[in-house]
Each structure stands twice: as structure tokens, then as C-alpha cells.
Design a protein around this motif. Structure first.
Motif, PDB file in Angstrom:
ATOM      1  N   LEU A 103       0.778  -1.211   0.105  1.00  0.00           N
ATOM      2  CA  LEU A 103      -0.100   0.101   0.183  1.00  0.00           C
ATOM      3  C   LEU A 103       0.825   1.278   0.012  1.00  0.00           C
ATOM      4  O   LEU A 103       1.774   1.580   0.861  1.00  0.00           O
ATOM      5  CB  LEU A 103      -0.989  -0.026   1.221  1.00  0.00           C
ATOM      6  CG  LEU A 103      -1.860  -1.304   1.398  1.00  0.00           C
ATOM      7  CD1 LEU A 103      -2.753  -1.161   2.758  1.00  0.00           C
ATOM      8  CD2 LEU A 103      -2.245  -1.498   0.370  1.00  0.00           C
ATOM      9  N   HIS A 104       0.468   2.187  -1.040  1.00  0.00           N
ATOM     10  CA  HIS A 104       1.235   3.374  -1.017  1.00  0.00           C
ATOM     11  C   HIS A 104       0.560   4.472  -0.329  1.00  0.00           C
ATOM     12  O   HIS A 104      -0.451   4.930  -0.972  1.00  0.00           O
ATOM     13  CB  HIS A 104       1.832   3.470  -2.588  1.00  0.00           C
ATOM     14  CG  HIS A 104       2.300   2.497  -3.161  1.00  0.00           C
ATOM     15  ND1 HIS A 104       3.717   2.330  -3.319  1.00  0.00           N
ATOM     16  CD2 HIS A 104       2.007   1.321  -3.779  1.00  0.00           C
ATOM     17  CE1 HIS A 104       4.169   1.396  -4.000  1.00  0.00           C
ATOM     18  NE2 HIS A 104       3.025   0.604  -4.297  1.00  0.00           N
ATOM     19  N   CYS A 105       0.904   5.000   0.891  1.00  0.00           N
ATOM     20  CA  CYS A 105      -0.070   5.872   1.473  1.00  0.00           C
ATOM     21  C   CYS A 105       0.796   6.611   2.339  1.00  0.00           C
ATOM     22  O   CYS A 105       2.013   6.443   2.688  1.00  0.00           O
ATOM     23  CB  CYS A 105      -1.130   5.079   2.081  1.00  0.00           C
ATOM     24  SG  CYS A 105      -0.554   3.797   3.374  1.00  0.00           S
ATOM     25  N   LYS A 133       1.545   8.281   6.294  1.00  0.00           N
ATOM     26  CA  LYS A 133       1.706   7.789   7.595  1.00  0.00           C
ATOM     27  C   LYS A 133       0.394   7.534   8.226  1.00  0.00           C
ATOM     28  O   LYS A 133      -0.146   6.472   8.745  1.00  0.00           O
ATOM     29  CB  LYS A 133       2.721   8.606   8.618  1.00  0.00           C
ATOM     30  CG  LYS A 133       3.187   7.706   9.687  1.00  0.00           C
ATOM     31  CD  LYS A 133       3.920   6.459   9.339  1.00  0.00           C
ATOM     32  CE  LYS A 133       4.351   5.545  10.599  1.00  0.00           C
ATOM     33  NZ  LYS A 133       4.739   4.190  10.235  1.00  0.00           N
ATOM     34  N   TYR A 134      -0.481   8.661   8.303  1.00  0.00           N
ATOM     35  CA  TYR A 134      -1.710   8.770   9.049  1.00  0.00           C
ATOM     36  C   TYR A 134      -2.615   7.672   8.334  1.00  0.00           C
ATOM     37  O   TYR A 134      -3.482   6.923   9.092  1.00  0.00           O
ATOM     38  CB  TYR A 134      -2.169  10.107   8.903  1.00  0.00           C
ATOM     39  CG  TYR A 134      -3.523  10.219   9.829  1.00  0.00           C
ATOM     40  CD1 TYR A 134      -3.176  10.633  11.313  1.00  0.00           C
ATOM     41  CD2 TYR A 134      -4.686  10.202   9.695  1.00  0.00           C
ATOM     42  CE1 TYR A 134      -4.227  10.599  12.300  1.00  0.00           C
ATOM     43  CE2 TYR A 134      -5.854  10.060  10.468  1.00  0.00           C
ATOM     44  CZ  TYR A 134      -5.586  10.434  11.952  1.00  0.00           C
ATOM     45  OH  TYR A 134      -6.755  10.300  12.627  1.00  0.00           O
ATOM     46  N   SER A 135      -2.613   7.691   7.074  1.00  0.00           N
ATOM     47  CA  SER A 135      -3.488   6.609   6.286  1.00  0.00           C
ATOM     48  C   SER A 135      -3.250   5.252   6.822  1.00  0.00           C
ATOM     49  O   SER A 135      -4.032   4.528   7.154  1.00  0.00           O
ATOM     50  CB  SER A 135      -3.500   6.685   4.845  1.00  0.00           C
ATOM     51  OG  SER A 135      -3.919   8.033   4.522  1.00  0.00           O
ATOM     52  N   GLU A 136      -1.923   5.118   6.949  1.00  0.00           N
ATOM     53  CA  GLU A 136      -1.316   3.760   7.402  1.00  0.00           C
ATOM     54  C   GLU A 136      -1.861   3.304   8.681  1.00  0.00           C
ATOM     55  O   GLU A 136      -2.126   2.233   9.117  1.00  0.00           O
ATOM     56  CB  GLU A 136       0.186   3.678   7.436  1.00  0.00           C
ATOM     57  CG  GLU A 136       0.611   2.436   7.917  1.00  0.00           C
ATOM     58  CD  GLU A 136       2.401   2.438   8.019  1.00  0.00           C
ATOM     59  OE1 GLU A 136       2.767   3.246   7.356  1.00  0.00           O
ATOM     60  OE2 GLU A 136       2.748   1.675   9.009  1.00  0.00           O
ATOM     61  N   MET A 137      -1.983   4.484   9.632  1.00  0.00           N
ATOM     62  CA  MET A 137      -2.341   4.184  10.883  1.00  0.00           C
ATOM     63  C   MET A 137      -3.881   3.746  10.989  1.00  0.00           C
ATOM     64  O   MET A 137      -4.163   2.940  11.667  1.00  0.00           O
ATOM     65  CB  MET A 137      -2.179   5.556  11.782  1.00  0.00           C
ATOM     66  CG  MET A 137      -0.729   5.710  12.046  1.00  0.00           C
ATOM     67  SD  MET A 137       0.304   4.554  12.942  1.00  0.00           S
ATOM     68  CE  MET A 137      -0.473   4.505  14.678  1.00  0.00           C
ATOM     69  N   MET A 138      -4.575   4.362  10.346  1.00  0.00           N
ATOM     70  CA  MET A 138      -6.064   4.213  10.195  1.00  0.00           C
ATOM     71  C   MET A 138      -6.411   2.640   9.637  1.00  0.00           C
ATOM     72  O   MET A 138      -7.262   1.977   9.975  1.00  0.00           O
ATOM     73  CB  MET A 138      -6.872   5.268   9.096  1.00  0.00           C
ATOM     74  CG  MET A 138      -6.597   6.576   9.450  1.00  0.00           C
ATOM     75  SD  MET A 138      -7.851   6.760  11.012  1.00  0.00           S
ATOM     76  CE  MET A 138      -6.712   6.912  12.499  1.00  0.00           C
ATOM     77  N   ILE A 139      -5.495   2.403   8.641  1.00  0.00           N
ATOM     78  CA  ILE A 139      -5.546   1.034   8.036  1.00  0.00           C
ATOM     79  C   ILE A 139      -5.182  -0.025   9.103  1.00  0.00           C
ATOM     80  O   ILE A 139      -5.764  -1.138   9.252  1.00  0.00           O
ATOM     81  CB  ILE A 139      -4.697   0.808   6.934  1.00  0.00           C
ATOM     82  CG1 ILE A 139      -5.194   1.787   5.717  1.00  0.00           C
ATOM     83  CG2 ILE A 139      -4.623  -0.559   6.385  1.00  0.00           C
ATOM     84  CD1 ILE A 139      -4.193   1.968   4.425  1.00  0.00           C
ATOM     85  N   ARG A 140      -4.050   0.299   9.973  1.00  0.00           N
ATOM     86  CA  ARG A 140      -3.826  -0.708  10.480  1.00  0.00           C
ATOM     87  C   ARG A 140      -4.878  -1.196  11.687  1.00  0.00           C
ATOM     88  O   ARG A 140      -4.821  -1.913  12.216  1.00  0.00           O
ATOM     89  CB  ARG A 140      -2.348  -0.415  11.246  1.00  0.00           C
ATOM     90  CG  ARG A 140      -1.200  -0.618  10.412  1.00  0.00           C
ATOM     91  CD  ARG A 140       0.027  -1.078  10.974  1.00  0.00           C
ATOM     92  NE  ARG A 140       1.142   0.088  10.796  1.00  0.00           N
ATOM     93  CZ  ARG A 140       1.707   0.307  11.883  1.00  0.00           C
ATOM     94  NH1 ARG A 140       1.496   0.012  13.258  1.00  0.00           N
ATOM     95  NH2 ARG A 140       2.645   1.265  11.850  1.00  0.00           N
ATOM     96  N   ASN A 141      -5.245  -0.085  12.270  1.00  0.00           N
ATOM     97  CA  ASN A 141      -6.194  -0.058  13.142  1.00  0.00           C
ATOM     98  C   ASN A 141      -7.457  -0.905  12.693  1.00  0.00           C
ATOM     99  O   ASN A 141      -7.861  -1.764  13.462  1.00  0.00           O
ATOM    100  CB  ASN A 141      -6.998   1.360  13.536  1.00  0.00           C
ATOM    101  CG  ASN A 141      -6.294   2.063  14.506  1.00  0.00           C
ATOM    102  OD1 ASN A 141      -5.527   1.498  15.298  1.00  0.00           O
ATOM    103  ND2 ASN A 141      -6.328   3.316  14.496  1.00  0.00           N
ATOM    104  N   ASN A 142      -8.015  -0.699  11.380  1.00  0.00           N
ATOM    105  CA  ASN A 142      -8.993  -1.731  10.886  1.00  0.00           C
ATOM    106  C   ASN A 142      -8.397  -3.026  10.763  1.00  0.00           C
ATOM    107  O   ASN A 142      -9.307  -4.138  10.871  1.00  0.00           O
ATOM    108  CB  ASN A 142      -9.307  -0.917   9.669  1.00  0.00           C
ATOM    109  CG  ASN A 142     -10.523  -1.638   9.009  1.00  0.00           C
ATOM    110  OD1 ASN A 142     -10.523  -2.472   8.114  1.00  0.00           O
ATOM    111  ND2 ASN A 142     -11.766  -1.588   9.488  1.00  0.00           N
ATOM    112  N   LEU A 143      -7.357  -3.389  10.265  1.00  0.00           N
ATOM    113  CA  LEU A 143      -6.951  -4.579  10.318  1.00  0.00           C
ATOM    114  C   LEU A 143      -6.768  -5.487  11.603  1.00  0.00           C
ATOM    115  O   LEU A 143      -7.409  -6.482  11.695  1.00  0.00           O
ATOM    116  CB  LEU A 143      -5.414  -4.687   9.563  1.00  0.00           C
ATOM    117  CG  LEU A 143      -5.224  -4.153   8.271  1.00  0.00           C
ATOM    118  CD1 LEU A 143      -3.653  -4.171   7.788  1.00  0.00           C
ATOM    119  CD2 LEU A 143      -6.113  -4.899   7.425  1.00  0.00           C
ATOM    120  N   ALA A 144      -6.570  -4.672  12.699  1.00  0.00           N
ATOM    121  CA  ALA A 144      -6.389  -5.323  14.069  1.00  0.00           C
ATOM    122  C   ALA A 144      -7.745  -5.404  14.384  1.00  0.00           C
ATOM    123  O   ALA A 144      -8.073  -6.546  14.986  1.00  0.00           O
ATOM    124  CB  ALA A 144      -5.734  -4.447  14.991  1.00  0.00           C
TER     125      ALA A 144
END
Lengths: 78, 536
Positions: free
Chosen positions: B97-99, B101-112
Motif C-alpha cells: 500500500l502506497h500511502c 503515515k496517517y492513512s497507514e495508522m487508520m488501515i492498521r487499526n482496521n486490520l487489527a
């Protein structure tokens, strides 16, 4: 059964029981790592990645405040 | 020129009344017939669980292992956890995913939250505005845009033929307090290299003028503070609109400075807000420090339910909750006396402010929510979406007609090539409005339907390919209905485009993630730790 870092939800459940009023909006990785390493069933000497630590925090938060999707169908248009 | 065909395809639900499940696919087919793909966003679309029993719809599985992410809202990234499930055991190629840092944090929250094993998380390539990179034969240039969520991006995607397509993401042009936002000069510089096609967010294009900035909301919030003197404030906001937290804290500081009073403590409640605050910290947005630097005033932001929150006198509390529309979240729990962190029985007046107007479709629920607070003796302010309000407490993240015209003009004035505008992310009326605006700016415009595509030859000539008669979606169901241990089931459906009739195509089988046995602490072990900490 022992816990390791890959079981991030299991870790979160135990932290939720032990620390019911922790401020999860500002907790540091160092503090979190220490708390996990002190769990009686925890048995993992490896260094956790930030992704694992964040996953623990996401699940701990969900347990503390309840599941939320944040966005209803409609909030996406504002 | 490599002399192939560049193609853009609407691969998700970009263009109907049901905005969501956003996904677009760029592809390039060379002279030998070899095709490379590049996906933009992979969002989820809500399925109205009560009526359908489904959790969500997501677009068809992307052909690309790389996804450009415009921002971290679920209608743009909510499908990624399910994509990981669906890819499990079927490919060894990593998902990247090319994004930001803040988008990464949102995505990681959703994955968890979807219980995806961490070892299966995608690779993240952190992008920065103005720093181009190459992926799958495409040159990609990210640029910052303003939106309600921090660190939103647009992209210019250049195919091997030199065809340059600008996809704006969700955007407005007003400045934002956190991180990079819309920058006229940066967009003009990108446009100078030539833009063949421009894909434009149409969501709020029917609203006249420019979308408001957070600065205007500061004025409204100071009025909120003035009206609430001597009482406790309970409010709600959309948690992903994290600029608003900064706006609230800044307003508290400025009001305290102007009136010589103690600044209220901002107390946040609700999973999504706690996650958002943590993500802000991780991305370097230390709100308390920023506010102190800007105003000279110390404002504390703490989580509800903590000792720090409980120690604040009620008339100095400014609660911010999740759940503006009355959905099951922090705000409605307060109204119904079910929120263990926030009580309305505090011995002083309680003033309730919804910082979000009612979204069409939620009228009944929104009204009921206000009535519940009134029944508890609170004063209430729930803004009207269609009438002028005494206080401005919200700014939309989407471009109004003025923003669309502004963006079109910059690209038109700077691009050495004629730029064609294709409106996306909106109902027909809104997309027609973007066409009208772009036409006024002297640009050619085209309307495309869901699941249709545009084929562009090496000279920039476009052919609009008709959509199939049926949209294909993947449905998501949680068979367990238990957030602690979700058990997802997926199926493919066809949806007739004209009649909106659904046809079941069949289930999609996938390999389940490895099972983790979650054993709770036994009481003796828990007591031992608590005693060691002096907590019992």
C-alpha cells in the motif's frame, strides 16, 4: 497456555482486565511493552514491531470503549 | 512513445447515490498485449446490516498487488482487511500500500479490528507530496489535498505512453491545521507537466461557493464555550475528521485567553476517537504542544474513564464523543445513561452540542437522539442541515462548486495539453454539476457510469467503453456477530445496473487465519499483579 506477540487480541484482553482506566490515547510503546512483558502468561522474548504494538492498542481500546466503525454510511459524504 | 493503450476503470461504487466501495484501476497494455495494473483505493460500502444481514460490500479483487491510497476513510480503505483474507494462500506476492503515515495508522487499526494476523499485514510504502515513485511501469506523483481527515492525497499516474491522469481523491481547497493540505503552486507545477485526464470528487459540487475551513469552526466553538459558562459540555464529532480535535483544543485555548478563565479540559470518549488521537501522536501531531505554541495556553486532552478525566471539575469538562448520527457509539450511550465514562448527573447544567448536522436518511434517529438529551434536562444544539444556523460547528471535507472551479482553472491554465474532466464520487446530479463547472472553465468533460472504463491511446484520444449490464460486488458477512472473534463469509453478487436487482453468483471460499486461543487471566494471577501495583 502461554501468550506471545502474535496473539495481539489475547494480550489486549488481559491488559483490559488489569488496567481498566489506562489512557490509551497517549500510552507509549515502552510502557505498553513493559506491561505486556509483566503478564504472567506472557512468554515471548522477541522484540515486537510497531505494527504488533499498535494492534494490541487497537484491540485494547475496542475492549475498553466498545466496537465502533466510526463512520456510518452517511458520514462519508461530509 | 510506447504506443499501447492506457485504461482507467471505475472498479467500485463511485458514481451512484450510494457512495462507497471506492476503487479505480489504471492499466496499461503494450503492443505485445501484456497488461500491467495499478489500483487506487479499495473501500467498503455499508450494506445496512439490519435489512440485509450483510456487513458490507467490497469491490472485485484487484488485479494489482499495489494500491495507491488517497486517504484513510473506510469508503476508501475498508476493503483491505477482507482483501487480505481473500488473497490468503492464493498468492505469494506481497500486497503493498502506497500511502501517508496517517492513512497507514487508520488501515492498521482496521486490520487489527478485523483480527488479521500481524504477519499478514501489507507492506506500507510511505509517500510524500511531490516525491514521485515508480510502480508496475507507472510513474506516480502524489500531491497533498485538503480533506476532513489529515494527510489526504491526490495522484498523477503516468503510463509508459506518457498519458497523465490526475485523480484528486476526496478534496477541498481550504487550508487544514494538521499536515499538508491543498497547495495551488504544487498543483500548478504538476499540471505544467501536462494532464490528459482529471478525475474529480463530485460529492458536494452542488453546494455553492467554497467548502469552509476549520478556522470558521473555531468562531462557532468559541460561541459554544460562551453559551456553556458554568456548565458541562458534551459534544460529538466524526472521529476520523481529526482536524476537528485540533480546532476544539485551539478554540478552548483562545476562549480562555480572551476571557481570562481557566481552559476547559478536552475529554475524548469512544474507540474511534481514542484511536485517532493515538494516530495523531504517532504521526507527530502533538496537539497540546501545537496549541500551546499557537496560543500560549495549556489545554489538556485526556481520555474519558481515566483518573485524569475524573479529577476535572464538571464545569471545566468539554467532552467530545463519537456517534453524531445516533449510531451505537459513545454519544447515544451518554443520552441513554449507558456510558460508564460520562454521567449527566453532575450537579451543574449540561449543554449538549452535536458538531455534525443530520445526514439525509438519519432524520428520525438524529431527532430521537436530541430528544433523549432534552429529556435528561440538557440544553441542546443540533444543527439544521438545510437552514442557516446560529453557530457554525462543522466544515465539510468535500469541495463545493467554488473549489471544483478553482482546481479546474489551475489545471486548465497550466497544463500544456487539453485536459478532459471526468466527475466521480457522486450521484448523477452532483457529477453533472462538475461537468457544468469544468465546461465553464473551457475543459471537455465526460460522464462515466459505475464499472465503465476509458481507453486512451498514445495520442491521448479516448474511447469510452460501455459498462456491463451488471455490477459485480463481493458481500461481507460476519457469521459470529461478535467483534471479539469475527468469522467472515464472502460471496459474489451481480447487481443489475438499471433495475438494481441482485443476483447471487456464489460463495467465495477462503483460507481462514490461524486460530488463536484467547484464555483470560485467572483471578489469582490478576489479583497478584494488581496487588503488586498497589491497585487493590
Amino acid at each position: 497456555m502461554s501468550l506471545n506477540w502474535s496473539d495481539y487480541f489475547g494480550i489486549a484482553e488481559k491488559l483490559f482486565e488489569l488496567y481498566p482506566d489506562e489512557d490509551l490515547s497517549v500510552i507509549s510503546y515502552a510502557d505498553l511493552t513493559k506491561k505486556v512483558s509483566e503478564l504472567p502468561d506472557f512468554d515471548d522474548k522477541s522484540t515486537p514491531s510497531e505494527a504488533v504494538l499498535d494492534a494490541v492498542l487497537s484491540c485494547w481500546t475496542e475492549l475498553m470503549y466498545g466496537p465502533e466503525t466510526d463512520e456510518t454510511p452517511s458520514t462519508q459524504i461530509d | 512513445m510506447a504506443d499501447g493503450v492506457t485504461r482507467w476503470e471505475s472498479a467500485g461504487g463511485n458514481n451512484t447515490k450510494s457512495i462507497g466501495g471506492n476503487g479505480y484501476e489504471f492499466s496499461y497494455t503494450d503492443k505485445e498485449g501484456k497488461t500491467q495494473y495499478l489500483q487506487v483505493d479499495y473501500g467498503s460500502m455499508f450494506a445496512d446490516t439490519e435489512k440485509t444481514g450483510l456487513e458490507a460490500y467490497i469491490p472485485e479483487i484487484p488485479k494489482s498487488n499495489d494500491i495507491l491510497i488517497t486517504h484513510g476513510h473506510m469508503d476508501h480503505v475498508g476493503g483491505i482487511a477482507h482483501l487480505i483474507n481473500l488473497r490468503r494462500g492464493k498468492t505469494k506476492e506481497p500486497l503493498t500500500l502506497h500511502c501517508t503515515k496517517y492513512s497507514e495508522m487508520m488501515i492498521r487499526n482496521n486490520l487489527a479490528s478485523s483480527r488479521i494476523p500481524v504477519e499478514e499485514f501489507p507492506q506500507f510504502h510511505t509517500i510524500e507530496p511531490g516525491k514521485p515513485f515508480e510502480v508496475n511501469g507507472f510513474k506516480v506523483e502524489p500531491f497533498a489535498v485538503s480533506h476532513s481527515i489529515p494527510e489526504a492525497s491526490g495522484f498523477v499516474v503516468e503510463s509508459p505512453d506518457g498519458i497523465r491522469c490526475m485523480t484528486m481523491g476526496d478534496f477541498k481547497t481550504a487550508p487544514v491545521p494538521l499536515g499538508n493540505g491543498w497547495d495551488d503552486k504544487a498543483v500548478a507545477e504538476i499540471a505544467k507537466k501536462g494532464i490528459d485526464f482529471m478525475f474529480v470528487d463530485s460529492t458536494s459540487a452542488s453546494s455553492p461557493g467554497y467548502s469552509k475551513s476549520e478556522n470558521i469552526v473555531q468562531g462557532g466553538l468559541k460561541e459554544v464555550l460562551k453559551q456553556s459558562e458554568g456548565g458541562m459540555i458534551v459534544s460529538a464529532m466524526i472521529s476520523s475528521s481529526a482536524h476537528r480535535l485540533h480546532t476544539i483544543a485551539t478554540s478552548v485555548a483562545k476562549y480562555a485567553k480572551e476571557t481570562g478563565t481557566n481552559p476547559r479540559t478536552v475529554i475524548i470518549d469512544g474507540t474511534a476517537l481514542i484511536n485517532a488521537r493515538r494516530a495523531l501522536n504517532k504521526c507527530g501531531y502533538a496537539l497540546e504542544d501545537m496549541v500551546k505554541e499557537q496560543t500560549g495556553v495549556d489545554v489538556k486532552i485526556v481520555a474519558a474513564g481515566t483518573k485524569a478525566a475524573q479529577q476535572v471539575p464538571p464545569d471545566e469538562r468539554f467532552y467530545v464523543c463519537t456517534g453524531t448520527q445516533g449510531e451505537e457509539a459513545s454519544f447515544v450511550k451518554v443520552a441513554e445513561g449507558r456510558n460508564k465514562n460520562i454521567s449527566l448527573d453532575v450537579g451543574c447544567p449540561v449543554h449538549v452540542f452535536n458538531l455534525q448536522s443530520c445526514i439525509p436518511g438519519n432524520e428520525e434517529q438524529y431527532k430521537e437522539l436530541e430528544e433523549k438529551f432534552k429529556a435528561k434536562g440538557c440544553t441542546t444544539f443540533f444543527p439544521d442541515r438545510y437552514k442557516p444556523n446560529a453557530i457554525t460547528v462543522h466544515a465539510s471535507g468535500h469541495s463545493g462548486a467554488g473549489d471544483v472551479a478553482h482546481a479546474c482553472k489551475i489545471v486548465h491554465d497550466n497544463s500544456p495539453r487539453p485536459t478532459k474532466v471526468i466527475p466521480i464520487h457522486g450521484a448523477t446530479e452532483q457529477r453533472n454539476k462538475v461537468m457544468e463547472i469544468a465546461h465553464d472553465a473551457g475543459m471537455n468533460t465526460f460522464l462515466v457510469r459505475n464499472f465503465s472504463s476509458v481507453a486512451i491511446d498514445s495520442e491521448g484520444r479516448a474511447t469510452f467503453e460501455k459498462p456491463a449490464k451488471e455490477e459485480t460486488w463481493i458481500t461481507v458477512t460476519d457469521l459470529n456477530h461478535d467483534f471479539r472473534k469475527p468469522k467472515y463469509e464472502y460471496a459474489r453478487i451481480g447487481m443489475n445496473i438499471d433495475e438494481r436487482k441482485v443476483r447471487q453468483i456464489g460463495p467465495i471460499y477462503y483460507k481462514k487465519p490461524p486460530f488463536k486461543k484467547n484464555n483470560m487471566l485467572d483471578a489469582a494471577a490478576a489479583k497478584k499483579i494488581l496487588e503488586a501495583q498497589g491497585r487493590v
